[in-house]
Design a protein around this motif. Structure first.
Motif, PDB file in Angstrom:
ATOM      1  N   VAL A  98       0.850  -1.202   0.000  1.00 50.18           N
ATOM      2  CA  VAL A  98       0.000   0.000   0.000  1.00 50.18           C
ATOM      3  C   VAL A  98       0.879   1.244   0.000  1.00 50.18           C
ATOM      4  O   VAL A  98       0.653   2.181  -0.770  1.00 50.18           O
ATOM      5  CB  VAL A  98      -0.977   0.002   1.198  1.00 50.18           C
ATOM      6  CG1 VAL A  98      -1.743   1.321   1.268  1.00 50.18           C
ATOM      7  CG2 VAL A  98      -1.948  -1.165   1.099  1.00 50.18           C
TER       8      VAL A  98
ATOM      9  N   ARG B 274      -4.409   7.048  -0.721  1.00 47.45           N
ATOM     10  CA  ARG B 274      -4.296   5.939   0.237  1.00 47.45           C
ATOM     11  C   ARG B 274      -5.507   5.019   0.118  1.00 47.45           C
ATOM     12  O   ARG B 274      -5.372   3.797   0.095  1.00 47.45           O
ATOM     13  CB  ARG B 274      -4.185   6.497   1.663  1.00 47.45           C
ATOM     14  CG  ARG B 274      -4.025   5.437   2.712  1.00 47.45           C
ATOM     15  CD  ARG B 274      -2.621   5.010   2.703  1.00 47.45           C
ATOM     16  NE  ARG B 274      -2.276   4.243   3.880  1.00 47.45           N
ATOM     17  CZ  ARG B 274      -1.109   3.681   3.972  1.00 47.45           C
ATOM     18  NH1 ARG B 274      -0.229   3.836   3.026  1.00 47.45           N
ATOM     19  NH2 ARG B 274      -0.803   2.983   5.005  1.00 47.45           N
TER      20      ARG B 274
ATOM     21  N   ASP C 253      -5.356   1.168  -1.075  1.00 48.88           N
ATOM     22  CA  ASP C 253      -5.896   0.086  -0.244  1.00 48.88           C
ATOM     23  C   ASP C 253      -6.757  -0.840  -1.099  1.00 48.88           C
ATOM     24  O   ASP C 253      -6.654  -2.064  -1.003  1.00 48.88           O
ATOM     25  CB  ASP C 253      -6.741   0.647   0.909  1.00 48.88           C
ATOM     26  CG  ASP C 253      -5.914   1.200   2.052  1.00 48.88           C
ATOM     27  OD1 ASP C 253      -4.727   0.816   2.194  1.00 48.88           O
ATOM     28  OD2 ASP C 253      -6.447   2.034   2.815  1.00 48.88           O
TER      29      ASP C 253
END
Length: 124
Positions: free
Chosen positions: A40, A103, A107
Protein backbone atom coordinates in the motif's frame (compact mmCIF):
# COMPACT_ATOMS: atom_id res chain seq x y z
CA UNK A 1 26.09 -5.29 -10.07
CA UNK A 2 27.95 -2.10 -10.97
CA UNK A 3 26.14 -1.91 -14.34
CA UNK A 4 22.76 -2.23 -12.59
CA UNK A 5 23.64 0.64 -10.29
CA UNK A 6 24.75 2.83 -13.20
CA UNK A 7 21.64 1.93 -15.20
CA UNK A 8 19.43 2.71 -12.21
CA UNK A 9 21.08 6.09 -11.72
CA UNK A 10 20.61 6.93 -15.39
CA UNK A 11 16.89 6.15 -15.12
CA UNK A 12 16.52 8.29 -11.98
CA UNK A 13 18.44 11.20 -13.52
CA UNK A 14 16.36 10.96 -16.70
CA UNK A 15 13.14 10.90 -14.68
CA UNK A 16 14.13 13.89 -12.58
CA UNK A 17 15.32 15.91 -15.54
CA UNK A 18 12.27 15.04 -17.61
CA UNK A 19 14.25 13.27 -20.33
CA UNK A 20 12.51 10.58 -22.27
CA UNK A 21 8.97 11.68 -21.40
CA UNK A 22 6.30 12.89 -23.77
CA UNK A 23 6.27 16.56 -24.65
CA UNK A 24 4.37 18.59 -22.09
CA UNK A 25 4.63 15.93 -19.39
CA UNK A 26 5.68 17.31 -16.03
CA UNK A 27 7.73 14.89 -13.97
CA UNK A 28 7.10 14.93 -10.22
CA UNK A 29 9.83 16.74 -8.31
CA UNK A 30 10.33 13.81 -5.95
CA UNK A 31 11.30 10.48 -7.45
CA UNK A 32 10.69 7.64 -5.05
CA UNK A 33 11.79 4.05 -5.21
CA UNK A 34 9.23 1.69 -3.73
CA UNK A 35 10.57 -0.35 -0.84
CA UNK A 36 8.42 -3.46 -1.43
CA UNK A 37 8.02 -3.69 2.36
CA UNK A 38 4.38 -2.57 2.27
CA UNK A 39 2.46 -2.73 -1.02
CA UNK A 40 0.00 0.00 0.00
CA UNK A 41 2.82 2.40 0.87
CA UNK A 42 4.61 1.51 -2.37
CA UNK A 43 1.43 2.29 -4.30
CA UNK A 44 0.96 5.61 -2.49
CA UNK A 45 4.59 6.57 -3.16
CA UNK A 46 4.06 5.82 -6.85
CA UNK A 47 0.68 7.54 -7.39
CA UNK A 48 0.70 10.52 -5.03
CA UNK A 49 3.50 12.52 -6.72
CA UNK A 50 1.65 12.27 -10.05
CA UNK A 51 -1.62 13.40 -8.52
CA UNK A 52 0.13 16.33 -6.86
CA UNK A 53 1.73 17.23 -10.20
CA UNK A 54 -1.74 17.30 -11.76
CA UNK A 55 -3.14 19.36 -8.86
CA UNK A 56 -0.24 21.83 -9.25
CA UNK A 57 -1.23 22.53 -12.84
CA UNK A 58 0.12 19.64 -14.89
CA UNK A 59 -2.36 18.76 -17.61
CA UNK A 60 -0.98 15.96 -19.78
CA UNK A 61 0.68 13.46 -17.49
CA UNK A 62 1.16 10.94 -20.27
CA UNK A 63 0.57 7.22 -20.30
CA UNK A 64 0.49 5.34 -17.00
CA UNK A 65 3.34 3.12 -18.18
CA UNK A 66 5.52 6.17 -18.86
CA UNK A 67 4.84 7.20 -15.27
CA UNK A 68 5.92 3.80 -13.97
CA UNK A 69 2.42 2.91 -12.77
CA UNK A 70 0.45 -0.30 -13.08
CA UNK A 71 -2.78 -0.32 -15.01
CA UNK A 72 -4.76 -0.24 -11.76
CA UNK A 73 -2.69 2.65 -10.40
CA UNK A 74 -3.09 4.56 -13.67
CA UNK A 75 -6.85 4.03 -13.57
CA UNK A 76 -6.99 5.22 -9.97
CA UNK A 77 -4.94 8.30 -10.88
CA UNK A 78 -7.31 9.22 -13.72
CA UNK A 79 -10.33 8.74 -11.46
CA UNK A 80 -8.77 10.91 -8.76
CA UNK A 81 -8.06 13.58 -11.37
CA UNK A 82 -11.76 13.55 -12.35
CA UNK A 83 -12.82 13.75 -8.70
CA UNK A 84 -10.40 16.61 -8.02
CA UNK A 85 -11.70 18.57 -11.01
CA UNK A 86 -15.31 18.12 -9.85
CA UNK A 87 -14.47 19.11 -6.28
CA UNK A 88 -12.44 22.13 -7.40
CA UNK A 89 -15.44 23.37 -9.35
CA UNK A 90 -17.16 23.79 -5.97
CA UNK A 91 -14.17 25.26 -4.14
CA UNK A 92 -10.64 24.54 -2.99
CA UNK A 93 -9.64 21.01 -2.04
CA UNK A 94 -8.88 20.26 1.61
CA UNK A 95 -5.12 20.15 2.16
CA UNK A 96 -5.09 16.44 3.02
CA UNK A 97 -7.49 15.36 0.26
CA UNK A 98 -4.89 14.00 -2.18
CA UNK A 99 -3.00 11.88 0.35
CA UNK A 100 -6.18 10.46 1.87
CA UNK A 101 -7.77 9.62 -1.48
CA UNK A 102 -4.62 8.05 -2.92
CA UNK A 103 -4.30 5.94 0.24
CA UNK A 104 -7.92 4.82 -0.11
CA UNK A 105 -7.41 3.94 -3.78
CA UNK A 106 -4.20 2.05 -3.03
CA UNK A 107 -5.90 0.09 -0.24
CA UNK A 108 -8.49 -1.06 -2.80
CA UNK A 109 -5.86 -1.89 -5.44
CA UNK A 110 -3.81 -4.00 -3.01
CA UNK A 111 -6.92 -5.74 -1.65
CA UNK A 112 -8.08 -6.59 -5.17
CA UNK A 113 -4.64 -7.93 -6.06
CA UNK A 114 -4.57 -10.07 -2.90
CA UNK A 115 -7.98 -11.46 -3.77
CA UNK A 116 -6.76 -12.43 -7.23
CA UNK A 117 -3.68 -14.24 -6.00
CA UNK A 118 -5.60 -16.07 -3.26
CA UNK A 119 -7.90 -17.81 -5.76
CA UNK A 120 -7.07 -21.40 -6.62
CA UNK A 121 -5.91 -21.93 -10.18
CA UNK A 122 -8.23 -24.88 -10.77
CA UNK A 123 -5.44 -27.23 -11.73
CA UNK A 124 -3.97 -29.63 -9.17
Amino acid sequence: MRMRLVAGLVVVVAAVSGCGGAAGVRTPAVVTVPSSADPVTDCVLSVLPWLRTYLDGGTDLGDYQEMGLSSAQGGALRELQRQAAALRARGPLPSDWAAAEVRRACDAIVAARAGQTARPTGWP
